[in-house]
Write an enzyme that holds these catalytic residues in place. Sequence first.
Site, PDB file in Angstrom:
ATOM      1  N   GLY A  53       0.840  -1.194   0.000  1.00  4.10           N
ATOM      2  CA  GLY A  53       0.000   0.000   0.000  1.00  4.10           C
ATOM      3  C   GLY A  53       0.871   1.237   0.000  1.00  4.10           C
ATOM      4  O   GLY A  53       2.075   1.166   0.285  1.00  4.10           O
ATOM      5  N   CYS A  80       5.217  -6.312   1.443  1.00  6.06           N
ATOM      6  CA  CYS A  80       5.647  -4.909   1.437  1.00  6.06           C
ATOM      7  C   CYS A  80       5.016  -4.157   2.617  1.00  6.06           C
ATOM      8  O   CYS A  80       5.351  -4.417   3.768  1.00  6.06           O
ATOM      9  CB  CYS A  80       5.321  -4.281   0.080  1.00  6.06           C
ATOM     10  SG  CYS A  80       6.175  -2.726  -0.181  1.00  6.06           S
ATOM     11  N   TYR A  81       4.053  -3.267   2.366  1.00  6.13           N
ATOM     12  CA  TYR A  81       3.400  -2.556   3.471  1.00  6.13           C
ATOM     13  C   TYR A  81       2.813  -3.555   4.479  1.00  6.13           C
ATOM     14  O   TYR A  81       2.856  -3.337   5.698  1.00  6.13           O
ATOM     15  CB  TYR A  81       2.285  -1.668   2.899  1.00  6.13           C
ATOM     16  CG  TYR A  81       1.545  -0.852   3.941  1.00  6.13           C
ATOM     17  CD1 TYR A  81       2.105   0.322   4.438  1.00  6.13           C
ATOM     18  CD2 TYR A  81       0.304  -1.263   4.420  1.00  6.13           C
ATOM     19  CE1 TYR A  81       1.434   1.074   5.398  1.00  6.13           C
ATOM     20  CE2 TYR A  81      -0.372  -0.515   5.370  1.00  6.13           C
ATOM     21  CZ  TYR A  81       0.205   0.654   5.865  1.00  6.13           C
ATOM     22  OH  TYR A  81      -0.456   1.394   6.803  1.00  6.13           O
ATOM     23  N   HIS A 167       7.811  -7.979  -3.997  1.00 10.70           N
ATOM     24  CA  HIS A 167       6.505  -8.380  -4.543  1.00 10.70           C
ATOM     25  C   HIS A 167       6.606  -9.699  -5.304  1.00 10.70           C
ATOM     26  O   HIS A 167       7.058  -9.715  -6.446  1.00 10.70           O
ATOM     27  CB  HIS A 167       5.972  -7.284  -5.472  1.00 10.70           C
ATOM     28  CG  HIS A 167       5.583  -6.050  -4.736  1.00 10.70           C
ATOM     29  ND1 HIS A 167       4.326  -5.856  -4.220  1.00 10.70           N
ATOM     30  CD2 HIS A 167       6.308  -4.961  -4.386  1.00 10.70           C
ATOM     31  CE1 HIS A 167       4.279  -4.698  -3.590  1.00 10.70           C
ATOM     32  NE2 HIS A 167       5.471  -4.134  -3.679  1.00 10.70           N
ATOM     33  N   GLU A 169       4.198 -11.291  -6.551  1.00 10.88           N
ATOM     34  CA  GLU A 169       3.098 -11.408  -7.513  1.00 10.88           C
ATOM     35  C   GLU A 169       3.431 -10.855  -8.897  1.00 10.88           C
ATOM     36  O   GLU A 169       2.727 -11.138  -9.859  1.00 10.88           O
ATOM     37  CB  GLU A 169       1.838 -10.722  -6.952  1.00 10.88           C
ATOM     38  CG  GLU A 169       1.889  -9.198  -6.809  1.00 10.88           C
ATOM     39  CD  GLU A 169       2.543  -8.704  -5.517  1.00 10.88           C
ATOM     40  OE1 GLU A 169       3.308  -9.471  -4.899  1.00 10.88           O
ATOM     41  OE2 GLU A 169       2.305  -7.531  -5.147  1.00 10.88           O
ATOM     42  N   ASP A 225     -16.572  -8.126 -23.149  1.00 13.16           N
ATOM     43  CA  ASP A 225     -16.907  -8.056 -21.726  1.00 13.16           C
ATOM     44  C   ASP A 225     -18.412  -8.049 -21.481  1.00 13.16           C
ATOM     45  O   ASP A 225     -18.922  -8.840 -20.681  1.00 13.16           O
ATOM     46  CB  ASP A 225     -16.272  -6.808 -21.086  1.00 13.16           C
ATOM     47  CG  ASP A 225     -14.792  -6.721 -21.382  1.00 13.16           C
ATOM     48  OD1 ASP A 225     -14.201  -7.773 -21.682  1.00 13.16           O
ATOM     49  OD2 ASP A 225     -14.233  -5.608 -21.327  1.00 13.16           O
ATOM     50  N   LYS A 366      -8.826  -9.326 -18.790  1.00 10.58           N
ATOM     51  CA  LYS A 366      -9.400  -9.601 -20.111  1.00 10.58           C
ATOM     52  C   LYS A 366      -9.231 -11.065 -20.545  1.00 10.58           C
ATOM     53  O   LYS A 366     -10.168 -11.689 -21.031  1.00 10.58           O
ATOM     54  CB  LYS A 366      -8.726  -8.688 -21.141  1.00 10.58           C
ATOM     55  CG  LYS A 366      -9.401  -8.646 -22.478  1.00 10.58           C
ATOM     56  CD  LYS A 366     -10.366  -7.500 -22.496  1.00 10.58           C
ATOM     57  CE  LYS A 366     -11.159  -7.396 -23.746  1.00 10.58           C
ATOM     58  NZ  LYS A 366     -12.092  -6.277 -23.667  1.00 10.58           N
TER      59      LYS A 366
END
Length: 510
Positions: A53, A80-81, A167, A169, A225, A366
Amino acid sequence: MQNILILDCGSQFTQLIARRLREIKIHSVILSWDSSPDKIKELNPNGIIISGGPDSVNDPDAVNIHEDIFKFNCPILGICYGMQLISKFFGGEISSGNSKEYGITKININSSSELFKNIPDKINALMSHGDNVSNLPEGFKITAYTESNVTAAIENLNKNLFGLQFHPEVANTEFGMNILKNFAFNICKCSGDWDIKNFVDSTINFIREKVQDEKIICALSGGVDSSVAAALVNMACGKNLYCVFVNHGLMRKNEPEQVVKSYENMGLNIKYVDASELFLKELAGVNDPEKKRHIIGKLFIDVFEAEAVKVNGAKWLLQGTIYPDVIESGMKNKKGAVLIKSHHNVGGLPEKMNLKLIEPLRDLFKDEVRTLGKIINVPNEIIERQPFPGPGLAVRCLGDITEERLNILREADNILTSELKISGLYKNIWQAFCVLLPVRTVGVQGDSRTYNEVIALRAVNSQDAMTAEWSRINFDVLDKVSKRICNEISGVNRVVLDVTSKPPATIEWE
Ligand code: XMP
């Protein structure tokens, strides 16, 4: 259902964590950082990830999670945060600003940690932080550190707490997926039993519960979508879903007929409204791109609203919002405001008509929407459709919009698309289209001087349309397209190629 809960503290990567978990077949739920312990308990998570964050934990107004969450008996990973929050809560010290690291950083790993099982001793990982853990809380140990000796990972096995300063991810952290797998499978003991089919079932149940027997309306344009969202809601609510297709007269060659036919084949309750005359009348003589967009947006809402009120008692508006459309994932800022950008051409309508919104795809990317569409039998011609702007050919017909000019553009676009399909290039291009320029140039055709229209060819490759690279289409294909356009379309004597990426250009010309 097994799940890992993600507590969102405002990181730009929160959805990416959820996506990575979906990739390893783990169901994940994102909740805001200030969710109550009771709400979290209801989900019965196998593990919790506290996201990164933008705040500093040393700021008195910084976002903070409820302390009872640390009393749950499930593993918690702070990223992280999130790691700094854990450290601070248990009495560690966080320094602000001494050891900022942004970008790829070398990390030394203590591989005896369960989190780093089968990970090499040194990896490159993405760091993006201004603060760092300078004094470890009691009972914790450092399990990884950077070359400049900043704490890169911590753990407290007794309390089942883990922290990563980097991170895992993001794609450019080496072995990031393996670290998340170690957390999910070895530490949280998940088995990876979730797949997108579960998403279909749980979303259908969720929609049924929410909507009950009430009527839902939606605007369909042929885009991936909204079509996938409608197919899903159709499975949940059948004939209570009322779809409207507004032909604004700015579609490509044969597109309205083809799209409506596909929707009928999908069993959707679809109403076709031809408003093209109205749109073209209002657009006559308008050259300014923003004015064009404004007119189209307003007329669209008027036409759709006129249809929507005919559906007596409609209570819901379905929108095909996907994650990239959502600027902030419903995260509350410090003042408690929810910041969400509504990016759809029926924006404004829900409040005006007192409609409630359903957005079943708002957590998906997507490519996940495409996979989902395949599973629920949305036809390929819709799933593989390239993105097409809401204002349609209006933003590709520069200068005056007239039926004659639109037809020139439709024919040129049809030639480009068919040649790209014949050459096999079409499916590897994000978007390819023609633009009709607002200039005329001199040419020579059949020994006579001409003073005719110019077509620009635009093709780009992209991941998310935020940035794009112009596509290097084979010269022979370009040559064929150019010859066909000039030979087959009267009124065009020149074809040019746009070789600009985004930035500095945008994908569309207007
Ligand atoms: P730009 O031109 O901004 O476009 O690089 C990025 C992507 O968005 C599409 N686009 C739109 N889509 N309504 C839409 O639904 C719009 O007004 C609009 N304008 C641009 C564009 O085709 C590209 O995929």
